[in-house]
Design an enzyme around this catalytic site. Structure first.
Site, PDB file in Angstrom:
ATOM      1  CD  GLU A  51      -1.440  26.189  18.735  1.00 52.56           C
ATOM      2  OE1 GLU A  51      -0.989  25.051  18.515  1.00 52.56           O
ATOM      3  OE2 GLU A  51      -0.865  27.235  18.406  1.00 52.56           O
ATOM      4  CG  HIS A  52      -5.510  22.874  21.682  1.00 53.68           C
ATOM      5  ND1 HIS A  52      -5.162  21.764  22.427  1.00 53.68           N
ATOM      6  CD2 HIS A  52      -4.890  23.926  22.276  1.00 53.68           C
ATOM      7  CE1 HIS A  52      -4.391  22.142  23.435  1.00 53.68           C
ATOM      8  NE2 HIS A  52      -4.192  23.449  23.362  1.00 53.68           N
ATOM      9  CG  ASP A 198       4.095  19.363  18.459  1.00 50.67           C
ATOM     10  OD1 ASP A 198       3.457  20.193  17.800  1.00 50.67           O
ATOM     11  OD2 ASP A 198       3.948  19.187  19.670  1.00 50.67           O
TER      12      ASP A 198
HETATM   13  P1  NG1 Z   1       3.156  21.283  22.703  1.00 53.21           P
HETATM   14  O1  NG1 Z   1       2.699  22.537  23.294  1.00 53.21           O
HETATM   15  O2  NG1 Z   1       4.358  21.490  21.854  1.00 53.21           O
HETATM   16  O3  NG1 Z   1       3.405  20.205  23.709  1.00 53.21           O
HETATM   17  C1  NG1 Z   1       0.769  20.143  21.844  1.00 53.21           C
HETATM   18  C2  NG1 Z   1       0.632  18.870  21.003  1.00 53.21           C
HETATM   19  C3  NG1 Z   1       0.292  19.140  19.532  1.00 53.21           C
HETATM   20  C4  NG1 Z   1      -0.869  20.110  19.392  1.00 53.21           C
HETATM   21  C5  NG1 Z   1      -0.608  21.350  20.255  1.00 53.21           C
HETATM   22  C6  NG1 Z   1      -1.778  22.301  20.263  1.00 53.21           C
HETATM   23  C7  NG1 Z   1       1.940  16.890  21.538  1.00 53.21           C
HETATM   24  C8  NG1 Z   1       3.237  16.207  21.403  1.00 53.21           C
HETATM   25  N1  NG1 Z   1       1.853  18.112  21.021  1.00 53.21           N
HETATM   26  O4  NG1 Z   1       2.005  20.797  21.605  1.00 53.21           O
HETATM   27  O5  NG1 Z   1      -0.023  17.918  18.872  1.00 53.21           O
HETATM   28  O6  NG1 Z   1      -2.107  19.509  19.711  1.00 53.21           O
HETATM   29  O7  NG1 Z   1      -0.331  21.004  21.605  1.00 53.21           O
HETATM   30  O8  NG1 Z   1      -2.081  22.735  18.977  1.00 53.21           O
HETATM   31  O9  NG1 Z   1       1.022  16.337  22.104  1.00 53.21           O
HETATM   32 MG    MG Z   2       5.309  19.044  23.907  1.00 51.44          MG
END
Ligand code: NG1
Ligand code: MG
Ligand code: ADP
Length: 482
Positions: A51-52, A198
């Site tokens: 994550e992140h 994603d």
């Molecule tokens: P979500 O929570 O689905 O918006 C976001 C980022 C991912 C990733 C995760 C943390 C976008 C579109 N999605 O996801 O790239 O960094 O947080 O792991 O920015």
């Molecule tokens: Mg998102």
């Protein structure tokens, strides 16, 4: 293990017969008085671990969900998009499309994106790719069942579905990896500097396997999950729209600044302006554990002020703002570099261990007996190791990355009491947890959450509570239905 996706295009398959498609067709017919020419489907995802760290250049391990965004599309001969949503809380809107730089994606007066901004992101990205060559306008009906703003990537499913639909309407198809890259870039028009996980899993997912996603070039390698493991997703009941605040971008730029300082402090001359923590590791040429030691050595403080960072980087505030910060982080004055970098390097280690443990489990399974079953002890050990990695990931996200939420922590605590390990999934600040649960207790676990979390703590009716928890297995990636 198989590698997938580098040459394939998004599959075009026969439209399935389902109640949902029937409803979608009916809404389309009522709105536009014709049948859709095609439907695109893009799934949401649950990130199992990692994550992140996608925007830091490190591998992640997500799987696609059954929940998805469907877009029914009709072709027109003008240069307009007629946008409808099956859910009436998302208002209808029509646009004229002139060129990609004419598409201005702005949030509402509170800084929250309009729902259709995500569709515009996909169209803007597609038009840019097409050099503004557009044969057809589009009539669109969106139907989604991914819980929004909940860490299951409803935003990317919507952006990616819009981009895919727009390209297909212009008779253009791309390799899965190329469209995933294009959609990652497109979604940044919303304002968040996402890493691409994603969109990658949306296009490269396979049924039955999670994917180990690596970057530059984008690649997905299938990972078989242990047979006796179930993955349960539970909603915390807190929503977080990632583009409505600067929480996400703040983490992205803190990681960039940490990377830069680590490289400079290691005495390396540096031409590259923007660095990821993974690029810093490559330049410094150390393993992940050594990087953690370097973070403690070169980034000892819990907070760094803007002027301090300028001094270390030998730049003025203007250059810092213009080169490293985003429009919504320019005004920040304090940055937590040590904590963010420690999370990233630790999480990258956990992804590697998770993947290795899954691979060993499959290998041992093959040598165990003709059914591929491991003996009881090794099976249990595998789940213990994976579970610990999940719990450590959550702790790190809560304490070092500060992207958890009281509700998420409550679910984690309830789960641990039952011996189930879980972690927040997606960006956090609300949204869902993903739990690794032995298959034989999955129903008991879900019932416990329903009773203890939703019914007892939030006073939610049991039948409604059931809709917030589900067990899931890896699902297909995006497709076009004809
Ligand atoms: P979500 O929570 O689905 O918006 C976001 C980022 C991912 C990733 C995760 C943390 C976008 C579109 N999605 O996801 O790239 O960094 O947080 O792991 O920015
Ligand atoms: Mg998102
Ligand atoms: P997520 O973790 O789900 O990706 P984001 O904050 O990134 O959360 O994006 C959520 C936003 O995406 C919602 O606030 C909404 O604007 C949009 N969205 C998601 N699903 C739909 C849908 N079915 N129809 C319209 N807009 C949607």
């Amino acid at each position: 293990m198989s590698e997938n996706g580098d040459t394939e295009e998004v599959p075009i398959i026969k439209i399935p017969n389902s109640k949902r498609i029937e409803c979608l067709n009916k809404i389309f017919q009522d709105e536009f008085h014709s049948k859709p020419a095609f439907v695109v489907r893009v799934p949401g995802r649950v990130n199992i671990i990692g994550e992140h760290i996608d925007y830091c250049g490190y591998p992640v391990l997500p799987m696609a969900l059954e929940q998805d965004i469907l877009i029914a599309v009709g072709l027109t001969n003008d240069h307009r998009v007629y946008l409808r949503n099956s859910n009436c809380k998302y208002s209808s809107i029509d646009f004229e499309i002139k060129s990609f730089d004419d598409i201005d994606i702005k949030p509402d007066s509170n800084g929250k994106p309009f729902w259709y901004n995500y569709v515009l992101c996909g169209i803007k990205g597609a038009l840019e790719y097409l050099n503004n060559k557009m044969k057809h306008g589009l009539q669109i009906v969106v139907d989604g069942n991914i819980p929004p703003a909940s860490g299951l990537s409803s935003s990317s499913a919507l952006v990616s579905a819009a981009c895919l639909a727009f390209l297909h309407a212009q008779n253009v198809s791309l390799k899965k990896t190329d469209i995933a890259d294009l959609c990652a870039k497109s979604e940044r028009y919303i304002g968040t500097q996402g890493g691409g996980m994603d969109q990658a899993i949306a296009f490269l997912a396979e049924k039955y396997c999670a994917q180990y996603i690596t970057w530059q070039p984008l690649k997905a390698t299938a990972v078989a999950l242990p047979e006796d493991a179930a993955f349960v997703v539970a909603h915390s009941l807190a929503e977080a729209n990632k583009a409505a605040t600067n929480d996400y971008n703040r983490r992205v730029i803190e990681c960039r600044l940490a990377a830069k300082i680590l490289v400079l402090s290691s005495g390396l001359a540096l031409n590259e302006k923007i660095l990821t923590l993974s690029r810093a590791q490559t330049l410094i040429n150390k393993d992940l554990k050594e990087m953690i030691m370097l973070v403690n050595k070169y980034l000892p403080k819990t907070e760094y002020a803007k002027d301090e960072i300028c001094k270390i980087l030998n730049i003025n505030e203007e250059e810092l703002e213009n080169t490293y910060l985003t429009p919504n982080t320019k005004h920040l004055t304090e940055f937590k570099l040590k904590q963010r970098a420690l999370h990233v390097y630790g999480e990258a280690l956990r992804v590697e261990e998770f993947r290795r443990t899954c691979a060993n489990c499959v290998m041992n399974g093959k040598s165990a007996d003709s059914n591929g079953m491991l003996n009881g002890d090794s099976k249990k050990n595998t789940l213990i190791v994976l579970g610990k990695l999940m719990s450590n990931s959550h702790d790190s996200l809560r304490n070092l990355y500060e992207c958890s939420h009281d509700n998420l922590d409550r679910i984690v605590d309830l789960s641990v009491k039952m011996g189930v390990h879980c972690r927040l999934t997606g960006a956090g600040w609300g949204g869902c947890v993903v739990a690794l649960c032995p298959k034989n207790i999955v129903n008991d676990y879900m019932e416990m959450l329903i009773d203890e979390y939703y019914v007892k703590h939030f006073n939610i009716e049991k039948s409604k509570a059931r809709s917030y928890v589900f067990a899931t297995t890896p699902n297909f990636g995006a497709s076009i239905y004809l």
